[in-house]
Design an enzyme around this catalytic site. Sequence first.
Site, short mmCIF file in Angstrom:
data_model
loop_
_atom_site.label_atom_id
_atom_site.label_comp_id
_atom_site.label_asym_id
_atom_site.label_seq_id
_atom_site.Cartn_x
_atom_site.Cartn_y
_atom_site.Cartn_z
N ASP A 39 -36.99 10.87 9.57
CA ASP A 39 -37.44 11.32 10.77
C ASP A 39 -36.71 12.53 11.33
O ASP A 39 -37.03 12.92 12.54
CB ASP A 39 -37.58 10.25 11.77
CG ASP A 39 -36.29 9.57 11.96
OD1 ASP A 39 -35.19 9.73 11.51
OD2 ASP A 39 -36.25 8.21 12.55
N GLU B 282 -29.64 15.59 8.97
CA GLU B 282 -28.87 15.26 10.00
C GLU B 282 -27.56 16.26 9.96
O GLU B 282 -27.36 17.11 8.91
CB GLU B 282 -28.13 13.96 9.47
CG GLU B 282 -29.10 12.89 9.55
CD GLU B 282 -29.66 12.38 11.03
OE1 GLU B 282 -29.29 12.86 12.03
OE2 GLU B 282 -30.69 11.67 11.05
N HIS C 149 -30.28 6.74 -0.31
CA HIS C 149 -30.80 7.97 0.11
C HIS C 149 -30.28 8.32 1.54
O HIS C 149 -30.13 7.54 2.39
CB HIS C 149 -32.45 7.94 0.41
CG HIS C 149 -32.96 7.58 -1.06
ND1 HIS C 149 -34.41 7.17 -0.91
CD2 HIS C 149 -32.71 7.91 -2.39
CE1 HIS C 149 -34.55 7.04 -2.18
NE2 HIS C 149 -33.48 7.38 -3.13
N HIS D 118 -26.92 -6.30 7.70
CA HIS D 118 -26.07 -5.85 8.95
C HIS D 118 -24.96 -6.90 9.52
O HIS D 118 -25.69 -8.07 9.86
CB HIS D 118 -27.25 -5.34 9.76
CG HIS D 118 -27.82 -4.03 9.64
ND1 HIS D 118 -28.99 -3.55 9.62
CD2 HIS D 118 -27.40 -3.04 8.52
CE1 HIS D 118 -29.20 -2.58 9.16
NE2 HIS D 118 -28.25 -2.06 8.53
N MET E 111 -20.67 -2.35 8.82
CA MET E 111 -22.18 -2.99 8.53
C MET E 111 -22.96 -2.81 9.90
O MET E 111 -23.72 -3.38 9.66
CB MET E 111 -22.02 -4.02 7.70
CG MET E 111 -21.37 -4.03 6.40
SD MET E 111 -22.11 -2.56 5.34
CE MET E 111 -23.77 -2.87 5.46
N HIS F 180 -21.25 2.18 4.85
CA HIS F 180 -22.29 1.36 5.26
C HIS F 180 -23.24 1.27 4.12
O HIS F 180 -23.60 -0.01 3.85
CB HIS F 180 -23.01 1.88 6.54
CG HIS F 180 -23.86 1.14 7.30
ND1 HIS F 180 -23.84 0.21 8.20
CD2 HIS F 180 -25.23 0.94 6.52
CE1 HIS F 180 -25.16 -0.59 8.63
NE2 HIS F 180 -25.77 -0.13 7.52
N GLU F 181 -23.98 2.35 3.58
CA GLU F 181 -24.92 2.13 2.66
C GLU F 181 -24.40 1.34 1.35
O GLU F 181 -25.08 0.73 0.73
CB GLU F 181 -25.71 3.43 2.54
CG GLU F 181 -25.97 4.02 3.62
CD GLU F 181 -27.18 3.14 4.34
OE1 GLU F 181 -27.89 2.50 3.54
OE2 GLU F 181 -27.53 3.30 5.61
#
Length: 312
Positions: free
Chosen positions: A225, A248, A243, A277, A285, A267-268
Amino acid sequence: MSHTLNLTQSSLSCIFVLLALLCSPAHSSPFGFLKDLQGSQKGDVVDGVSELKQYLKKFGYIGNDHAQNPQPEKEDNDHFDDTLESAIKLYQHNYHLKSTGVLDAKTVENMMLPRCGVPDIINGRSRMRAARNDMHDVKSLHTVLHYQFFSGSPKWPTDKSNLTYNFAPGTPDDAITVISGAFDKWAGVTQFTFVNVQDVVPYVEVPDIMIGFYSRDHGDGSPFDGPYGVLAHASPPTAGTFHLDEDEPWSIGPNPGHIDMETVALHEIGHLLGLQHSSVQDAVMYPSVTDGVTKDLCGDDVQGIMELYANV
């Protein structure tokens, strides 16, 4: 971030500065509509509430927990209804906010932070602060563990401790270096080894994990977005997709107005290994990240991955 350029760290910095200028002032964000809804509560009819419902649906708070909302109300309207109030209360609970159901200033501020695209709640499960029989205080860490797993606790099989990964064509060299370093950090606290097969020629097998930078709609049903919205998303084991949003303002290390790439990669990769999460704000996380901030693996992250693979 362009797919066609082999960027050095200095050239990345120049592009990041340009992106920051384009995004100023106050970091124009796809979540900016929330500012106009501050103070809204049940019974109100306000332009933009339908967007708020879509936001909460996207991250799992509406439409997935049918036990709590057995008859969800229509989401394509601007009426602040019972379903929305319940969803906001649950969101506030997960993020350690006062659970009032009112869209107060602190809730808006939290919702507007750039974040991971993986929902906080999937199929009504994996709540960030769900009751846990094994939750305990770790005195040496001075924290309470709130790590969570995906529904069904998917994980890589016992014979798959050596995971291979590859990058989509055109991924900048600096991004490859940063993300590879994030894999190395996870390798240091798990039984896994991670091998970048980018330069292994010939490599005929399909890598376990595929990584790439993409913009907007990129064909996986979860479009990005633009700057300061959804930063990245990754699949639980063993799908192996990771992805990142190329739009960004990425940085290498802390840089005001920019998003630290290693923090997001850590994190990913946690998702790729099976962690959901966490409500611990210092944890890698934790779903959202503030620009200019870096994070490293903390006790909550390490204890979570150790528990998930304890019997492997």
